[in-house]
Design a protein around this motif. Structure first.
Motif, PDB file in Angstrom:
ATOM      1  N   TYR A  77       4.131  12.846  14.021  1.00 53.65           N
ATOM      2  CA  TYR A  77       3.496  12.201  12.870  1.00 53.65           C
ATOM      3  C   TYR A  77       2.171  11.592  13.298  1.00 53.65           C
ATOM      4  O   TYR A  77       2.069  10.979  14.360  1.00 53.65           O
ATOM      5  N   ILE A  78       1.179  11.766  12.458  1.00 60.45           N
ATOM      6  CA  ILE A  78      -0.143  11.196  12.716  1.00 60.45           C
ATOM      7  C   ILE A  78      -0.133   9.774  12.175  1.00 60.45           C
ATOM      8  O   ILE A  78       0.197   9.538  11.012  1.00 60.45           O
ATOM      9  N   ARG A  79      -0.492   8.839  12.992  1.00 60.12           N
ATOM     10  CA  ARG A  79      -0.417   7.422  12.646  1.00 60.12           C
ATOM     11  C   ARG A  79      -1.559   7.033  11.709  1.00 60.12           C
ATOM     12  O   ARG A  79      -2.450   6.266  12.047  1.00 60.12           O
ATOM     13  N   TYR A  80      -1.510   7.597  10.528  1.00 62.38           N
ATOM     14  CA  TYR A  80      -2.490   7.325   9.486  1.00 62.38           C
ATOM     15  C   TYR A  80      -1.713   7.218   8.180  1.00 62.38           C
ATOM     16  O   TYR A  80      -0.871   8.067   7.891  1.00 62.38           O
ATOM     17  N   PRO A  81      -1.965   6.175   7.414  1.00 60.05           N
ATOM     18  CA  PRO A  81      -1.136   5.973   6.213  1.00 60.05           C
ATOM     19  C   PRO A  81      -1.329   7.038   5.145  1.00 60.05           C
ATOM     20  O   PRO A  81      -2.425   7.565   4.955  1.00 60.05           O
ATOM     21  N   ALA A  82      -0.247   7.319   4.452  1.00 60.31           N
ATOM     22  CA  ALA A  82      -0.271   8.277   3.345  1.00 60.31           C
ATOM     23  C   ALA A  82      -1.028   7.686   2.162  1.00 60.31           C
ATOM     24  O   ALA A  82      -1.088   6.462   1.978  1.00 60.31           O
ATOM     25  N   SER A  83      -1.555   8.542   1.337  1.00 62.98           N
ATOM     26  CA  SER A  83      -2.241   8.121   0.120  1.00 62.98           C
ATOM     27  C   SER A  83      -1.236   7.581  -0.892  1.00 62.98           C
ATOM     28  O   SER A  83      -0.020   7.803  -0.783  1.00 62.98           O
ATOM     29  N   LYS A 128      12.980   0.080  -1.078  1.00 64.57           N
ATOM     30  CA  LYS A 128      12.125  -0.427   0.005  1.00 64.57           C
ATOM     31  C   LYS A 128      10.651  -0.266  -0.341  1.00 64.57           C
ATOM     32  O   LYS A 128       9.812  -1.033   0.111  1.00 64.57           O
ATOM     33  N   MET A 129      10.325   0.746  -1.127  1.00 65.55           N
ATOM     34  CA  MET A 129       8.932   1.035  -1.459  1.00 65.55           C
ATOM     35  C   MET A 129       8.451   0.308  -2.709  1.00 65.55           C
ATOM     36  O   MET A 129       7.269   0.372  -3.038  1.00 65.55           O
ATOM     37  N   SER A 130       9.323  -0.398  -3.406  1.00 69.89           N
ATOM     38  CA  SER A 130       8.939  -0.974  -4.696  1.00 69.89           C
ATOM     39  C   SER A 130       7.778  -1.962  -4.578  1.00 69.89           C
ATOM     40  O   SER A 130       6.883  -1.961  -5.420  1.00 69.89           O
ATOM     41  N   ASP A 131       7.759  -2.795  -3.542  1.00 70.00           N
ATOM     42  CA  ASP A 131       6.638  -3.731  -3.388  1.00 70.00           C
ATOM     43  C   ASP A 131       5.331  -2.991  -3.124  1.00 70.00           C
ATOM     44  O   ASP A 131       4.287  -3.353  -3.657  1.00 70.00           O
ATOM     45  N   ARG A 132       5.389  -1.958  -2.318  1.00 65.44           N
ATOM     46  CA  ARG A 132       4.194  -1.167  -2.004  1.00 65.44           C
ATOM     47  C   ARG A 132       3.661  -0.495  -3.272  1.00 65.44           C
ATOM     48  O   ARG A 132       2.453  -0.504  -3.526  1.00 65.44           O
ATOM     49  N   VAL A 133       4.554   0.050  -4.076  1.00 67.45           N
ATOM     50  CA  VAL A 133       4.134   0.731  -5.308  1.00 67.45           C
ATOM     51  C   VAL A 133       3.465  -0.258  -6.264  1.00 67.45           C
ATOM     52  O   VAL A 133       2.469   0.080  -6.901  1.00 67.45           O
ATOM     53  N   ARG A 134       3.981  -1.469  -6.327  1.00 64.59           N
ATOM     54  CA  ARG A 134       3.369  -2.481  -7.216  1.00 64.59           C
ATOM     55  C   ARG A 134       1.925  -2.794  -6.831  1.00 64.59           C
ATOM     56  O   ARG A 134       1.160  -3.289  -7.649  1.00 64.59           O
ATOM     57  N   GLU A 135       1.555  -2.531  -5.584  1.00 63.26           N
ATOM     58  CA  GLU A 135       0.196  -2.803  -5.108  1.00 63.26           C
ATOM     59  C   GLU A 135      -0.752  -1.623  -5.303  1.00 63.26           C
ATOM     60  O   GLU A 135      -1.938  -1.729  -4.985  1.00 63.26           O
ATOM     61  N   LYS A 187       6.866   0.981   8.722  1.00 63.19           N
ATOM     62  CA  LYS A 187       7.051  -0.376   8.189  1.00 63.19           C
ATOM     63  C   LYS A 187       6.449  -0.578   6.791  1.00 63.19           C
ATOM     64  O   LYS A 187       7.109  -1.083   5.897  1.00 63.19           O
ATOM     65  N   ASP A 188       5.204  -0.194   6.613  1.00 59.93           N
ATOM     66  CA  ASP A 188       4.502  -0.487   5.360  1.00 59.93           C
ATOM     67  C   ASP A 188       4.371   0.690   4.407  1.00 59.93           C
ATOM     68  O   ASP A 188       3.782   0.560   3.351  1.00 59.93           O
ATOM     69  N   GLY A 189       4.848   1.840   4.774  1.00 56.27           N
ATOM     70  CA  GLY A 189       4.686   3.012   3.920  1.00 56.27           C
ATOM     71  C   GLY A 189       5.126   4.271   4.631  1.00 56.27           C
ATOM     72  O   GLY A 189       6.181   4.308   5.242  1.00 56.27           O
ATOM     73  N   PHE A 190       4.284   5.289   4.555  1.00 55.06           N
ATOM     74  CA  PHE A 190       4.579   6.588   5.154  1.00 55.06           C
ATOM     75  C   PHE A 190       3.370   7.082   5.936  1.00 55.06           C
ATOM     76  O   PHE A 190       2.234   6.708   5.644  1.00 55.06           O
TER      77      PHE A 190
END
Length: 139
Positions: free
Chosen positions: A77-83, A113-120, A64-67
């Motif tokens: 997949y390990i449920r830990y967000p990517a850097s 889809k990732m553009s908002d995440r990248v802006r943060e 949902k929020d990233g990778f």
């Protein structure tokens, strides 16, 4: 020549995160950033069968929020967000995939889809990787 060694690092799930310079260290699993860089290399080398595996890995690592940054040797997949770095590298690889016409629509959709995440992003390196990918779809 690097390609036989490189080829053995990619299986039917992704690219192994580490090796001992002779064989993959399977117990150390897979990493998102390695899959992104691997996709770039496979597309540049026209290894489309291997690129297909890595593209699928990246798409399946999306949540949902990233990778997810990592996967285990048994393909979970390990449920830990990517850097931010790894996420930016995915955007870079997807931008290059778009440029060369490899799953172009899906690659562009993922970038958007990732553009908002990248802006943060808080760090310039991840942002710079993402910018490289974004430039491929909109100069």
């Amino acid at each position: 020549m690097i390609t036989p060694y490189f080829d053995q690092l990619i299986d039917n799930f992704g690219i192994w995160q580490h090796s001992d310079s002779k064989k993959p260290l399977r117990e150390e699993g897979y990493a998102l950033d390695d899959a992104a860089r691997g996709l770039l290399a496979c597309l540049a080398l026209k290894k489309f069968d291997k690129a297909e595996v890595l593209f699928k890995y990246l798409v399946n690592a999306k949540h949902k929020d990233g990778f997810y940054g990592f996967a285990t040797e048994d393909h979970k997949y390990i449920r830990y967000p990517a850097s931010e770095d790894a996420t930016g590298q995915v955007v870079w690889a997807m931008g290059f995939a778009y440029l060369v016409g490899f799953h172009a629509d899906e690659a562009k959709a993922l970038i958007l889809k990732m553009s908002d995440r990248v802006r943060e992003f808080e760090h310039v390196r991840g942002y710079a990787y993402a910018l490289l990918g974004a430039l491929y779809i909109d100069r």
